[in-house]
Design a protein around this motif. Structure first.
Motif, PDB file in Angstrom:
ATOM      1  N   GLN A  55       0.831  -1.215   0.000  1.00 50.50           N
ATOM      2  CA  GLN A  55       0.000   0.000   0.000  1.00 50.50           C
ATOM      3  C   GLN A  55       0.858   1.254   0.000  1.00 50.50           C
ATOM      4  O   GLN A  55       0.592   2.213  -0.735  1.00 50.50           O
ATOM      5  CB  GLN A  55      -0.926  -0.023   1.222  1.00 50.50           C
ATOM      6  CG  GLN A  55      -1.970   1.061   1.244  1.00 50.50           C
ATOM      7  CD  GLN A  55      -1.522   2.291   1.997  1.00 50.50           C
ATOM      8  OE1 GLN A  55      -0.480   2.269   2.656  1.00 50.50           O
ATOM      9  NE2 GLN A  55      -2.272   3.362   1.901  1.00 50.50           N
ATOM     10  N   ALA A  56       1.927   1.264   0.792  1.00 52.64           N
ATOM     11  CA  ALA A  56       2.795   2.441   0.868  1.00 52.64           C
ATOM     12  C   ALA A  56       3.531   2.676  -0.452  1.00 52.64           C
ATOM     13  O   ALA A  56       3.641   3.807  -0.931  1.00 52.64           O
ATOM     14  CB  ALA A  56       3.790   2.275   2.011  1.00 52.64           C
ATOM     15  N   THR A  57       4.030   1.600  -1.069  1.00 51.23           N
ATOM     16  CA  THR A  57       4.768   1.736  -2.328  1.00 51.23           C
ATOM     17  C   THR A  57       3.863   2.185  -3.455  1.00 51.23           C
ATOM     18  O   THR A  57       4.184   3.122  -4.202  1.00 51.23           O
ATOM     19  CB  THR A  57       5.441   0.405  -2.691  1.00 51.23           C
ATOM     20  OG1 THR A  57       6.305   0.008  -1.618  1.00 51.23           O
ATOM     21  CG2 THR A  57       6.260   0.541  -3.957  1.00 51.23           C
ATOM     22  N   ASP A  61      -6.478   5.649  -1.338  1.00 49.96           N
ATOM     23  CA  ASP A  61      -5.615   5.113  -0.290  1.00 49.96           C
ATOM     24  C   ASP A  61      -6.250   3.873   0.344  1.00 49.96           C
ATOM     25  O   ASP A  61      -5.584   2.858   0.580  1.00 49.96           O
ATOM     26  CB  ASP A  61      -5.371   6.194   0.760  1.00 49.96           C
ATOM     27  CG  ASP A  61      -4.261   5.806   1.724  1.00 49.96           C
ATOM     28  OD1 ASP A  61      -3.530   4.838   1.440  1.00 49.96           O
ATOM     29  OD2 ASP A  61      -4.113   6.482   2.754  1.00 49.96           O
ATOM     30  N   GLN A  62      -7.555   3.935   0.587  1.00 48.80           N
ATOM     31  CA  GLN A  62      -8.250   2.793   1.173  1.00 48.80           C
ATOM     32  C   GLN A  62      -8.322   1.633   0.184  1.00 48.80           C
ATOM     33  O   GLN A  62      -8.209   0.465   0.567  1.00 48.80           O
ATOM     34  CB  GLN A  62      -9.660   3.209   1.592  1.00 48.80           C
ATOM     35  CG  GLN A  62     -10.365   2.188   2.456  1.00 48.80           C
ATOM     36  CD  GLN A  62     -11.707   2.690   2.955  1.00 48.80           C
ATOM     37  OE1 GLN A  62     -12.271   3.624   2.396  1.00 48.80           O
ATOM     38  NE2 GLN A  62     -12.226   2.077   3.999  1.00 48.80           N
ATOM     39  N   LEU A  63      -8.499   1.941  -1.098  1.00 49.11           N
ATOM     40  CA  LEU A  63      -8.529   0.886  -2.121  1.00 49.11           C
ATOM     41  C   LEU A  63      -7.220   0.104  -2.134  1.00 49.11           C
ATOM     42  O   LEU A  63      -7.220  -1.130  -2.247  1.00 49.11           O
ATOM     43  CB  LEU A  63      -8.808   1.506  -3.492  1.00 49.11           C
ATOM     44  CG  LEU A  63      -8.847   0.564  -4.695  1.00 49.11           C
ATOM     45  CD1 LEU A  63      -9.911   1.018  -5.684  1.00 49.11           C
ATOM     46  CD2 LEU A  63      -7.501   0.495  -5.427  1.00 49.11           C
ATOM     47  N   LEU A  64      -6.083   0.809  -2.027  1.00 52.54           N
ATOM     48  CA  LEU A  64      -4.786   0.140  -2.075  1.00 52.54           C
ATOM     49  C   LEU A  64      -4.539  -0.728  -0.846  1.00 52.54           C
ATOM     50  O   LEU A  64      -3.674  -1.600  -0.887  1.00 52.54           O
ATOM     51  CB  LEU A  64      -3.675   1.179  -2.212  1.00 52.54           C
ATOM     52  CG  LEU A  64      -3.632   1.945  -3.525  1.00 52.54           C
ATOM     53  CD1 LEU A  64      -2.528   2.990  -3.501  1.00 52.54           C
ATOM     54  CD2 LEU A  64      -3.431   0.995  -4.693  1.00 52.54           C
ATOM     55  N   PHE A  65      -5.280  -0.493   0.243  1.00 50.13           N
ATOM     56  CA  PHE A  65      -5.151  -1.370   1.412  1.00 50.13           C
ATOM     57  C   PHE A  65      -6.032  -2.605   1.266  1.00 50.13           C
ATOM     58  O   PHE A  65      -5.631  -3.712   1.637  1.00 50.13           O
ATOM     59  CB  PHE A  65      -5.521  -0.607   2.687  1.00 50.13           C
ATOM     60  CG  PHE A  65      -5.311  -1.400   3.944  1.00 50.13           C
ATOM     61  CD1 PHE A  65      -4.048  -1.512   4.506  1.00 50.13           C
ATOM     62  CD2 PHE A  65      -6.362  -2.054   4.559  1.00 50.13           C
ATOM     63  CE1 PHE A  65      -3.846  -2.255   5.656  1.00 50.13           C
ATOM     64  CE2 PHE A  65      -6.173  -2.800   5.711  1.00 50.13           C
ATOM     65  CZ  PHE A  65      -4.915  -2.901   6.263  1.00 50.13           C
ATOM     66  N   LEU A  95       1.572   5.862  -7.633  1.00 46.81           N
ATOM     67  CA  LEU A  95       0.397   6.081  -8.468  1.00 46.81           C
ATOM     68  C   LEU A  95      -0.296   7.396  -8.195  1.00 46.81           C
ATOM     69  O   LEU A  95      -1.068   7.862  -9.045  1.00 46.81           O
ATOM     70  CB  LEU A  95      -0.596   4.932  -8.268  1.00 46.81           C
ATOM     71  CG  LEU A  95      -0.086   3.543  -8.666  1.00 46.81           C
ATOM     72  CD1 LEU A  95      -1.101   2.479  -8.319  1.00 46.81           C
ATOM     73  CD2 LEU A  95       0.252   3.498 -10.150  1.00 46.81           C
ATOM     74  N   LEU A  96      -0.071   8.005  -7.043  1.00 49.71           N
ATOM     75  CA  LEU A  96      -0.730   9.272  -6.720  1.00 49.71           C
ATOM     76  C   LEU A  96       0.310  10.275  -6.233  1.00 49.71           C
ATOM     77  O   LEU A  96       0.366  10.603  -5.047  1.00 49.71           O
ATOM     78  CB  LEU A  96      -1.820   9.055  -5.657  1.00 49.71           C
ATOM     79  CG  LEU A  96      -2.802  10.211  -5.450  1.00 49.71           C
ATOM     80  CD1 LEU A  96      -3.578  10.473  -6.727  1.00 49.71           C
ATOM     81  CD2 LEU A  96      -3.753   9.906  -4.310  1.00 49.71           C
ATOM     82  N   PRO A  97       1.151  10.798  -7.123  1.00 50.60           N
ATOM     83  CA  PRO A  97       2.159  11.784  -6.707  1.00 50.60           C
ATOM     84  C   PRO A  97       1.512  13.112  -6.337  1.00 50.60           C
ATOM     85  O   PRO A  97       0.328  13.361  -6.621  1.00 50.60           O
ATOM     86  CB  PRO A  97       3.051  11.914  -7.954  1.00 50.60           C
ATOM     87  CG  PRO A  97       2.188  11.503  -9.093  1.00 50.60           C
ATOM     88  CD  PRO A  97       1.244  10.474  -8.555  1.00 50.60           C
ATOM     89  N   ALA A  98       2.294  13.977  -5.714  1.00 49.50           N
ATOM     90  CA  ALA A  98       1.754  15.240  -5.213  1.00 49.50           C
ATOM     91  C   ALA A  98       1.310  16.168  -6.334  1.00 49.50           C
ATOM     92  O   ALA A  98       0.387  16.972  -6.157  1.00 49.50           O
ATOM     93  CB  ALA A  98       2.805  15.935  -4.338  1.00 49.50           C
ATOM     94  N   ASP A  99       1.922  16.081  -7.506  1.00 47.60           N
ATOM     95  CA  ASP A  99       1.565  16.961  -8.612  1.00 47.60           C
ATOM     96  C   ASP A  99       0.348  16.482  -9.392  1.00 47.60           C
ATOM     97  O   ASP A  99      -0.117  17.182 -10.285  1.00 47.60           O
ATOM     98  CB  ASP A  99       2.753  17.100  -9.577  1.00 47.60           C
ATOM     99  CG  ASP A  99       3.951  17.763  -8.907  1.00 47.60           C
ATOM    100  OD1 ASP A  99       3.730  18.516  -7.940  1.00 47.60           O
ATOM    101  OD2 ASP A  99       5.094  17.509  -9.329  1.00 47.60           O
TER     102      ASP A  99
END
Length: 833
Positions: free
Chosen positions: A142-144, A195-199, A149-153
């Protein structure tokens, strides 16, 4: 009172018009005709009453704005009742067909170890710890993935389809900036939902996103849907071929009432909520440490709402052929019903009004961790759940063995009295014991508990390593080796340790690509023609027509790179290759990619970009030729002056005795000749070129236009070849004139030949030296690789020797302990006898 009632009216003169029976009959006939035109059938009865029947399809047919209206308000109650019963029965059947999947998922949730188990077997207080191999794999994935996939920009980038033009580049930039602005600023739920989906994804193996336009808040929405809340038929293998898709939602009474008041749902009486939580959600709440109380159940106002994406042949809304007769083909609809009361809330068409094929509009995106054998994917629960359970059992046995070894129990002789025997002994404490007639040592017999087994510990390590290796969370060995290691070795190590994760990352990439296309489709439908919006430091504008097929919208992440470690390793390998032969590589780009992989922001300040190539005067070109730096000719230069200057410099002994300089100058002279001929041809055919450009701007296309363009290009190339031949001949004559003075003197000619031979010899020696240096470098790198391999082998052998020595020592200790125990038993036996 009677007098007051019969009181005369005021004396007012007013003319009253009374319609004749004929006029009343004509007016009623016109009204009936108008109603019949709207698809309503009226039947008069003998008693003067009338029965009115209407076709729902004709009532809603007029006006394209009614295409997505709620048809449940037009359907009879018996039709909606049968439809609700049929859909709910299908929902129960589909749900029962996946019971085994739900049970395996529920069982696997216990392996996360979020809740400590108080065990009473094999003894009270036995260890209830859970090995974190599964939880570690889930959190690290999830962290990786979240960072990549969702960078700050923003997660969106664009690609131009077809030939790139300035207009397409501006359009792609507008689309990219607007979609990133929407996702990162105007859709606050996107970050948390993703974020929840990736968990959930690595646990269940499948997760879904629902992308739609929410009329209540007036913008696009991308919601995370858990796998247990999306139910499909047993025969479905994908969202595209699923005959029906049920989404289970939990809505409060107030939210449903808002939708009814706004007209989105039909205003029907639902009764009291009958909310029953399924087993999967109940198990998830237990892991969170929450449980529903009885008082909360009594006051709960949550409804279970089912949204069914199905194909139906609704009465009154049938698909018709060219002859106007029903074809019997089922059309896609979205039906929403409340599960407790079995009442329909809405029925809406699920195809575009201008679609002749009436294809289903897809709202869901399926993310898979690993491809399963059916509709749902496999997760870590399915793949390493057995290993996690085995590691947990081994860990608990080791902890229990340590507990029993540290706190031994056993038997004592009857009649032994110990003061305060109910309290445990404290460290350094000695208590009084009454041992009538006998040795105190003989009065107690501790059970022979063993220390934690080293074999079991090693076995647990093997199981954990297997799980970590499968989940790609084991520490990669790339960064631990020599930074000057061979490129092939580094890439092989990187590829070996990232195969599984790389494939999973590509599946996420494809899922995101589908999600972004659905979002772009919503923007193309609901945006105005031009939509200005504010960003930090300025204002931007997006056009509705920007979301067309000329621009492809894809995730900004690279599908082949899933982590920063992998990106840095590849950049470092690329830089290593470039440094091995800098003449063939662009070192600036290699260093820039390295800094980009490290995530630096102000790269231009640390690594200034090289200046763009600029036209130079002949003297500077001579300097570059002597320094063996590249230089080239440019348009609109004084080509003849450059050629003359180069020929005069080529006549010098220094240039004549250096073949590389001569080759560079000859190359530049030919470039000037080519450009000079090209400019001359463009001037001669200026009128024809202008006419062809005007024809292209006016949209002139077809075979004739292509033939004319091809003929013009052929004529220009032929003329250019003639001019190049003429200019080359002039160049040869001018070169002979300049070098004729040197060629006339035999001594000078002989000396020149001697210098030429020396220059060629020096050039040959320099080339041989360079090749030898490169060969030596290769040998050194090979020797270094061999040395490293030998060192690694020696280290492995040393570790094996150490492990063997330790195992021998442990075996000797165990043999000695067994021998001592046998001797003690023999002594006791002899004493007893």
């Amino acid at each position: 009172m009677v007098d007051k009632i019969d009181k005369a009216l005021p004396n007012v003169k007013e003319k009253v018009y009374v319609e004749s029976p004929e006029e009343i009959q004509i007016e009623e006939t016109e009204k009936l005709k108008e109603i019949n035109d709207q698809g309503v059938e009226i039947t008069k009865n003998e008693d003067g009453s009338a029965e009115i029947e209407f076709e729902p399809g004709k009532v809603a047919a007029k006006g394209g704005e009614d295409h997505f209206s709620n048809l449940a308000d037009l359907l009879p109650d018996d039709v909606t009742g049968r439809l609700a019963a049929e859909l709910y029965q299908n929902y129960e059947d589909y749900k029962n067909s996946r019971k085994d999947w739900e049970q395996s998922y529920i069982t696997g949730l216990d392996l996360l170890g979020f809740k400590y188990v108080n065990r009473s077997q094999p003894f009270q207080g036995a260890s209830g710890a859970t090995h974190p191999v599964l939880a570690e794999a889930v959190t690290q994935f999830q962290a990786t993935a979240y960072k990549e996939l969702l960078p700050a920009d923003g997660p969106v980038r664009t690609q131009i389809l077809g030939v790139a033009t300035r207009e397409k580049e501006d359009q792609a930039a507008r689309v990219k900036e607007y979609m990133n602005y929407q996702i990162m600023n105007e859709m606050p739920e996107y970050d948390a939902e993703f974020d929840q989906l990736l968990f959930y994804l690595p646990l269940a193996g499948s997760a879904f996103k629902k992308v739609y336009y929410d009329e209540m808040i007036g913008r696009a929405v991308s919601k995370f849907v858990q796998a247990d809340d999306l139910i499909v038929p047993y025969s479905a293998t994908s969202l595209e071929d699923a005959e029906a898709i049920f989404q289970r939602m939990y809505m409060s009474e107030n939210d449903i009432r808002k939708s009814q008041v706004s007209g989105f749902y039909s205003d029907v009486e639902l009764g009291q909520p009958n909310f029953t939580q399924d087993k999967v959600h109940e198990e998830e709440r237990k892991l969170e440490g929450t449980r529903k109380s009885y008082s909360a159940q009594a006051t709960d106002t949550t409804y279970t709402v089912l949204e069914a994406h199905v194909n139906l042949d609704l009465e009154g809304f049938e698909d018709t052929g060219e002859d106007g007769e029903p074809t019997g083909i089922k059309l896609p609809y979205i039906v929403t019903l409340e599960a407790g009361s079995r009442k329909i809330l809405s029925v809406r068409r699920n195809y575009q009004p201008n679609d002749p094929l009436k294809k289903k509009v897809q709202y869901f995106v399926h993310f898979k961790f690993l491809p399963g054998l059916g509709f749902y994917g496999f997760g870590l629960i399915h793949m390493i759940g057995g290993l996690s359970r085995t590691a947990t059992v081994a860990l608990r046995q080791l902890l229990d063995a340590g507990t029993l070894s540290n706190l031994p129990a056993g038997f004592k002789m009857r009649g032994i009295r110990v003061r305060d025997d109910a309290q445990p002994l404290q460290p350094g404490e000695f208590r009084d014991v009454d041992a009538p007639g006998g040795n105190l040592k003989d009065a107690f017999y501790p059970l022979p508990y063993k220390e934690p087994s080293q074999t079991l510990l090693q076995l647990m390590g093997v199981v954990v390593q297997a799980g970590q290796r499968f989940a790609s969370i084991a520490d990669m060995q790339v960064g631990e080796g020599n930074q000057q290691a061979a490129v092939g070795t580094t890439v092989a190590l990187l590829e070996r340790g990232s195969r599984v994760m790389s494939a999973i990352h590509k599946r996420l990439y494809n899922g995101l690509k589908q999600e972004f296309k659905l979002l772009a489709n919503i923007f193309s439908q609901y945006l105005p023609a031009e939509y200005p919006y504010d960003v930090v430091g300025g204002q931007r504008m997006i056009k509705q027509m920007d979301f067309d097929e000329r621009v492809d919208i894809v995730p900004v992440a690279d599908p082949n790179i899933f982590s920063m470690t992998q990106r840095i390793t590849l950049a470092q390998t690329e830089l290593q290759l470039a440094m091995s032969n800098p003449q063939m590589h662009n070192l600036y780009m290699s260093y820039r990619k390295m800094y980009e992989a490290l995530g630096l922001k102000n790269i231009d300040q640390l690594l200034p970009p090289p200046p763009p190539p600029q036209p130079k005067d002949p003297a500077m070109e001579h300097i570059d030729a002597m320094a063996q730096k590249p230089f080239q000719a440019y348009r609109n230069q004084d080509h003849r002056a450059h050629i003359t200057a180069h020929m005069n410099f080529m006549a010098t002994n220094f240039a004549r005795n250096n073949p590389p300089i001569m080759a560079a100058l000859e190359k530049n002279v030919m470039e000037h000749i080519s450009l000079m001929a090209q400019e001359h041809v463009e001037m001669e055919f200026a009128e024809q070129i202008k006419q062809m450009q005007q024809a292209q701007q006016q949209g002139m296309q077809g075979q004739q236009a292509q033939q004319q363009m091809q003929q013009l290009n052929t004529q220009m190339e032929a003329r250019k070849a003639v001019l190049i031949a003429e200019y080359t001949e002039e160049f040869m004559k001018q070169e002979k004139e300049i070098t004729s003075m040197l060629d006339s003197d035999p001594l000078i000619k002989l000396k020149s030949q001697e210098l030429d031979l020396k220059a060629m010899e020096n050039f040959r020696k320099q080339k041989e030296t360079t090749e030898k240096i490169n060969i030596d470098k290769s040998k050194l790198m090979q020797n270094r690789d061999l040395t490293e391999q030998k060192l690694e082998q020696n280290e492995e052998l040393a570790e094996l020797r150490a492990e063997t020595s330790l195992e021998k020592q442990a075996m000797a200790n165990r043999a000695k302990m067994r021998s001592d125990m046998i001797k003690r038993k023999d002594v006791k036996t002899l004493k007893g006898s």
